[in-house]
Design a protein around this motif. Structure first.
Motif, mmCIF file in Angstrom:
data_model
loop_
_atom_site.group_PDB
_atom_site.id
_atom_site.type_symbol
_atom_site.label_atom_id
_atom_site.label_comp_id
_atom_site.label_asym_id
_atom_site.label_seq_id
_atom_site.Cartn_x
_atom_site.Cartn_y
_atom_site.Cartn_z
ATOM 1 N N SER A 1 3.963 8.896 -3.447
ATOM 2 C CA SER A 1 4.775 9.104 -4.641
ATOM 3 C C SER A 1 5.611 7.858 -4.871
ATOM 4 N N ASP B 1 -4.012 13.046 -2.276
ATOM 5 C CA ASP B 1 -3.135 13.649 -3.277
ATOM 6 C C ASP B 1 -3.048 12.753 -4.509
ATOM 7 N N THR B 2 -2.909 11.455 -4.292
ATOM 8 C CA THR B 2 -2.881 10.502 -5.404
ATOM 9 C C THR B 2 -4.174 10.565 -6.212
ATOM 10 N N HIS C 1 -4.340 13.811 -8.203
ATOM 11 C CA HIS C 1 -3.376 13.796 -9.309
ATOM 12 C C HIS C 1 -3.933 13.007 -10.493
ATOM 13 N N SER D 1 -4.713 14.799 -14.011
ATOM 14 C CA SER D 1 -4.011 14.305 -15.200
ATOM 15 C C SER D 1 -5.007 13.964 -16.299
ATOM 16 N N ALA E 1 -0.755 7.500 -10.866
ATOM 17 C CA ALA E 1 -0.699 8.963 -10.796
ATOM 18 C C ALA E 1 0.646 9.473 -11.300
ATOM 19 N N ALA F 1 0.939 11.636 -14.713
ATOM 20 C CA ALA F 1 1.291 13.042 -14.499
ATOM 21 C C ALA F 1 2.252 13.581 -15.546
ATOM 22 N N LEU G 1 -0.442 18.410 -14.403
ATOM 23 C CA LEU G 1 -1.503 18.412 -13.396
ATOM 24 C C LEU G 1 -2.418 19.614 -13.634
ATOM 25 N N ASP H 1 -3.526 21.127 -7.711
ATOM 26 C CA ASP H 1 -2.135 20.961 -7.302
ATOM 27 C C ASP H 1 -1.441 22.307 -7.184
#
Length: 347
Positions: free
Chosen positions: A120, A165-166, A169, A173, A221, A225, A229, A233
């Motif tokens: 993040s 996760d990235t 995302h 998105s 991301a 976002a 999402l 997620d």
């Protein structure tokens, strides 16, 4: 040039912490910052580099050691500490916990976020560590400093789950229902970078090029976002809450992606060819299988059955996923029963 203006001021360059932090603090008038860190911000020499970069006359206060999960009481306590110490700005330094927590403190003050992970950058929705907290209106930082040299040294597993996760995302998105062409382009570029560099970043923690590319994907991301999402997620956060995986956001994404993408397929058929191109998947290839195979190579679970959750746990997770804001921008709005079926398919 390291400065990008999109949503907020963003510096992106190696060693930009030392170059840009004093300049930005002076520009924002921050002399008494509250520095919020978590475990990722206290790794190796990261924290020393931060304090060495502060202006000479700066009088910082420091709250450290934040771990998942974050409770409402912790957010209130940090806000009281900020006021009591007459702080005039906030620096969120570390992983998603520190960056997200810093976004919930005193919205009137300037905020600088400095990521030390590829998870993040302090943009986009608040992460799963805050599932037990009452969250309202997280703000965007005034400045983001992205310095890939701060991410070197993270473990292979932490890099794998953060990078997955990235990647998801960016995928969600792009597939989301909101109309935002600039965000679509940003999401696709992030997806391309993540697919090509995640395995390298996991396999060699000192591969600065791979770290830089994955930090760029994390930035993409966060920017993309703003569209919202989706079901991966929503389901992942709900499952993590049931299983107590507060510090492992992203670990279940590879297992959840195939059933959720299959559920969404009727609504995203025109977008899948573009995703295949971004991922380097041959025409007609299966996107879900390619990403699931990448997850397996990175050591991420391919099924969720190993969590040991009973059907009642899955029902609670399905209900939470259906109520999650990410479900509102999923290509197909899913009910709790839909999520229960998807979770059972992923077991």
């Amino acid at each position: 040039m390291s400065l990008i203006s999109f949503v907020t001021r963003i510096h992106f360059a190696d060693r930009v912490l030392e170059d840009a932090l004093p300049e930005e603090m002076e520009k924002l008038g921050i002399c008494r910052p509250l520095i919020v860190t978590d475990e990722a911000g206290e790794r190796d020499d990261c924290l020393d580099r931060l304090f060495d970069s502060l202006p000479a006359l700066c009088e910082p206060s420091h709250l450290n050691g934040f771990r998942p999960k974050v409770m409402t009481g912790q957010i209130r306590a940090v806000s009281r500490f900020y006021s009591k110490n007459r702080c005039d700005g906030i620096i969120g330094f570390g992983g998603a916990v520190a960056l997200d927590l810093s976004r919930l403190i005193d919205a009137r003050s300037h905020l600088i976020t400095i990521p030390t992970t590829i998870e993040s950058v302090g943009l986009g929705p608040i992460g799963g560590a805050f599932a037990a907290a009452e969250i309202c209106n997280p703000r965007n930082p005034s400045v983001v400093l992205c310095d890939a040299t701060l991410t070197v040294g993270a473990s292979a597993y932490a890099t794998a789950i953060a990078g997955m996760d990235t990647l998801t995302h960016c995928l969600e998105s792009y597939l989301g229902t909101a109309f935002n062409p600039p965000a679509d382009g940003i999401a696709l570029e992030g997806l391309r970078r993540a697919m090509r560099h995640l395995a390298r970043a996991v396999n060699d923690g000192n591969d600065i090029e791979a770290r830089r590319e994955m930090l760029a994907a994390a930035l993409n991301a966060g920017l993309a976002a703003r569209k919202g999402l989706g079901g991966i997620d929503a389901a992942a956060k709900a499952l993590e809450a049931q299983a107590g995986l507060w510090g492992r956001h992203g670990a279940l994404n590879a297992a959840l992606l195939p059933p959720v993408l299959a559920f969404n397929a009727p609504a995203v058929g025109d977008r899948l060819p573009v995703i295949r191109e971004a991922l380097g998947v041959p025409t007609g290839g299966d996107v879900a299988s390619v990403i699931a195979d990448l997850g397996a190579r990175l050591g991420l679970p391919g099924r969720i059955g190993s969590l040991g959750l009973c059907k009642a746990d899955l029902r609670r997770a399905a209900k939470a996923a259906a109520a999650d804001p990410a479900n509102q921008t999923n290509p197909r709005l899913a009910t709790a029963e839909d999520y229960l079926r998807l979770l059972q398919e992923a077991c």
